[in-house]
Motif scaffolding. Sequence first.
Motif, PDB file in Angstrom:
ATOM      1  N   MET A 279       0.842  -1.185   0.000  1.00 35.13           N
ATOM      2  CA  MET A 279       0.000   0.000   0.000  1.00 35.13           C
ATOM      3  C   MET A 279       0.872   1.227   0.000  1.00 35.13           C
ATOM      4  O   MET A 279       2.068   1.167   0.277  1.00 35.13           O
ATOM      5  CB  MET A 279      -0.920   0.005   1.218  1.00 35.13           C
ATOM      6  N   MET A 280       0.276   2.332  -0.313  1.00 37.34           N
ATOM      7  CA  MET A 280       0.982   3.601  -0.342  1.00 37.34           C
ATOM      8  C   MET A 280       1.226   4.099   1.075  1.00 37.34           C
ATOM      9  O   MET A 280       0.701   3.571   2.039  1.00 37.34           O
ATOM     10  CB  MET A 280       0.195   4.632  -1.142  1.00 37.34           C
ATOM     11  N   TYR A 281       2.028   5.136   1.176  1.00 41.52           N
ATOM     12  CA  TYR A 281       2.359   5.703   2.483  1.00 41.52           C
ATOM     13  C   TYR A 281       1.184   6.523   2.994  1.00 41.52           C
ATOM     14  O   TYR A 281       0.656   7.371   2.282  1.00 41.52           O
ATOM     15  CB  TYR A 281       3.599   6.583   2.371  1.00 41.52           C
ATOM     16  N   TYR A 282       0.803   6.247   4.235  1.00 42.72           N
ATOM     17  CA  TYR A 282      -0.305   6.958   4.855  1.00 42.72           C
ATOM     18  C   TYR A 282       0.221   7.803   6.007  1.00 42.72           C
ATOM     19  O   TYR A 282       1.138   7.394   6.725  1.00 42.72           O
ATOM     20  CB  TYR A 282      -1.359   5.980   5.385  1.00 42.72           C
ATOM     21  N   ASN A 283      -0.383   8.955   6.163  1.00 41.75           N
ATOM     22  CA  ASN A 283      -0.004   9.859   7.244  1.00 41.75           C
ATOM     23  C   ASN A 283      -0.763   9.505   8.527  1.00 41.75           C
ATOM     24  O   ASN A 283      -1.315  10.348   9.205  1.00 41.75           O
ATOM     25  CB  ASN A 283      -0.285  11.301   6.834  1.00 41.75           C
ATOM     26  N   ILE A 284      -0.805   8.208   8.829  1.00 45.35           N
ATOM     27  CA  ILE A 284      -1.473   7.707  10.024  1.00 45.35           C
ATOM     28  C   ILE A 284      -0.651   6.546  10.567  1.00 45.35           C
ATOM     29  O   ILE A 284       0.182   5.970   9.851  1.00 45.35           O
ATOM     30  CB  ILE A 284      -2.916   7.244   9.715  1.00 45.35           C
ATOM     31  N   PRO A 285      -0.818   6.179  11.836  1.00 45.21           N
ATOM     32  CA  PRO A 285      -0.060   5.054  12.392  1.00 45.21           C
ATOM     33  C   PRO A 285      -0.326   3.768  11.632  1.00 45.21           C
ATOM     34  O   PRO A 285      -1.438   3.531  11.137  1.00 45.21           O
ATOM     35  CB  PRO A 285      -0.579   4.966  13.841  1.00 45.21           C
ATOM     36  N   PRO A 286       0.692   2.885  11.527  1.00 45.67           N
ATOM     37  CA  PRO A 286       0.502   1.634  10.764  1.00 45.67           C
ATOM     38  C   PRO A 286      -0.575   0.733  11.344  1.00 45.67           C
ATOM     39  O   PRO A 286      -1.257   0.033  10.601  1.00 45.67           O
ATOM     40  CB  PRO A 286       1.894   0.971  10.831  1.00 45.67           C
ATOM     41  N   ASP A 287      -0.734   0.697  12.684  1.00 47.32           N
ATOM     42  CA  ASP A 287      -1.746  -0.185  13.256  1.00 47.32           C
ATOM     43  C   ASP A 287      -3.158   0.247  12.869  1.00 47.32           C
ATOM     44  O   ASP A 287      -4.054  -0.588  12.736  1.00 47.32           O
ATOM     45  CB  ASP A 287      -1.610  -0.218  14.774  1.00 47.32           C
ATOM     46  N   CYS A 288      -3.352   1.561  12.659  1.00 45.02           N
ATOM     47  CA  CYS A 288      -4.670   2.027  12.228  1.00 45.02           C
ATOM     48  C   CYS A 288      -4.992   1.562  10.812  1.00 45.02           C
ATOM     49  O   CYS A 288      -6.150   1.336  10.477  1.00 45.02           O
ATOM     50  CB  CYS A 288      -4.739   3.558  12.309  1.00 45.02           C
ATOM     51  N   VAL A 289      -3.973   1.442   9.983  1.00 43.54           N
ATOM     52  CA  VAL A 289      -4.194   0.979   8.605  1.00 43.54           C
ATOM     53  C   VAL A 289      -4.743  -0.443   8.616  1.00 43.54           C
ATOM     54  O   VAL A 289      -5.680  -0.785   7.879  1.00 43.54           O
ATOM     55  CB  VAL A 289      -2.896   1.071   7.797  1.00 43.54           C
ATOM     56  N   SER A 291      -6.427  -1.976  11.073  1.00 42.45           N
ATOM     57  CA  SER A 291      -7.800  -1.987  11.585  1.00 42.45           C
ATOM     58  C   SER A 291      -8.788  -1.440  10.561  1.00 42.45           C
ATOM     59  O   SER A 291      -9.902  -1.948  10.418  1.00 42.45           O
ATOM     60  CB  SER A 291      -7.875  -1.171  12.874  1.00 42.45           C
ATOM     61  N   MET A 292      -8.381  -0.419   9.824  1.00 39.35           N
ATOM     62  CA  MET A 292      -9.251   0.124   8.781  1.00 39.35           C
ATOM     63  C   MET A 292      -9.468  -0.891   7.670  1.00 39.35           C
ATOM     64  O   MET A 292     -10.572  -1.018   7.120  1.00 39.35           O
ATOM     65  CB  MET A 292      -8.642   1.413   8.225  1.00 39.35           C
ATOM     66  N   GLU A 293      -8.427  -1.633   7.333  1.00 38.50           N
ATOM     67  CA  GLU A 293      -8.563  -2.650   6.295  1.00 38.50           C
ATOM     68  C   GLU A 293      -9.513  -3.757   6.743  1.00 38.50           C
ATOM     69  O   GLU A 293     -10.364  -4.218   5.972  1.00 38.50           O
ATOM     70  CB  GLU A 293      -7.189  -3.221   5.963  1.00 38.50           C
ATOM     71  N   SER A 294      -9.388  -4.206   7.997  1.00 42.20           N
ATOM     72  CA  SER A 294     -10.302  -5.233   8.499  1.00 42.20           C
ATOM     73  C   SER A 294     -11.741  -4.722   8.567  1.00 42.20           C
ATOM     74  O   SER A 294     -12.689  -5.457   8.252  1.00 42.20           O
ATOM     75  CB  SER A 294      -9.852  -5.685   9.887  1.00 42.20           C
TER      76      SER A 294
END
Length: 450
Positions: A279-289, A291-294
């Motif tokens: 995935m691309m770089y997100y300006n949010i913590p990796p653990d949130c990515v 949880s958002m995907e799930s």
Amino acid sequence: MSQVRETIELLTKLLRRNGTSKIKAEVFRLAKFNNDEATVPFWKLLFELLYFLKYGVIDDVTVKAYAELTQEELAVYVKKSMQSRGFYSKEFSLLPNDMSSGSRELLLAFAWLMCKENVIVKFMEQCSSPVDENTLSVYEFDLEENIHSSNYLASSKFLNPVQRVQYLQLLNGKMRSSLKRLYSLQREKVKLDHKVHECTQGVSLSPGVSHLTALEVHMLKHPELLKKVFHLLEKDNERLQILLVWTEQEERFWKWMESVLDLKMQDMSVSGSQSASKMMYYNIPPDCVGSMESARIQLEEAIVKYESIIEQLEDVWESKRNTVTEQELDHLLTSINMEISLQRANLALDNTEQMLRTYKDPGLFYLRNTTSSSKKVSNLQVSGHPNDRSGHGDGPDSPTDIRSEIAVLEVQLKRLELETKRKQSHYCCDLDAIANSIPDSVCIQPKGYR
């Protein structure tokens, strides 16, 4: 190939004249073939250009910021800034933050930034005549006071609301004082300019002007400043000449960038497509990515699960909407509302009955009053508590308060009233439906039943 090298050298000279760090044309060639030696210079170049686009200048603060930031902080800052400007390349966002590889992606990001933000045009806008009177600033600000204000604002999050309001009032007063001071300085400047124009009337260094300007008088008074002005003029002329030549050779550079992109596509076709999980770089913590995907997957599953039911309901609604008239729909809504009211009343009455079940059924007992011997009076007495019982009663149970029985009867009465109203509404609807089915008929119902 030599022509392309000359064009790239011209570009490096143009970048250098506008404040960027020195970069050689050989670095561009190495970046084309994804050589790791060209990675760090391009990270630095991107950082400087992003700073220029944000603040309009590349100064000592830029050099100091680059020196103080770690490699990871610098890479993250560049990625976030490029993403905020619309550069959503997966390959660029997945570059290692230790600046160990990825020079070709950095070269492509540099070209995108040059084209998207019109960096060359903004370089040209920075070229202005140093003898232009409008470029001289007559207003100066107290740097120490600004630094103190910025430090105070940085620590203002630890203040309570009252202190923040007080500080804002202080800033408002300072702003008003500064505006008054600026206004007075502006008026003083106009007066002095007018005085200079009057004193130099008849002497002119510019065509169409019959007097000297304040800048010209200042330059005549301080001849040593002429060398500085001439140096600035030569620097601006050199930059403009490079820009003019660049406009003629710019197309050659973009054709060379097409070859860089083609080379990247060839390497991707040989090594295979990128993994879909990247995935691309997100300006949010990796653990949130994660949880958002799930959450997204669960939402998709829920939509798929209930999609058939929703479609079925839509089909039923479409079929019923054409057959049900507005009057029938109104009657249906009235019945539904009445039924809901009745169910709410039943729930409330059931709760009341539950509370009243703690009392025993009342009984009427015949008791003789033996206190008077002259006459015997028989009384019919109801006791509200078993201990209130006197004499030898004949009742089967202990006497209780008759008010509980009255409360139960009142509850039943209310239930009957609600049931009566519901049946009246139902029968009125039936009468209206029958009257509508009979042609040329009018149904006049009693006033109390409506």
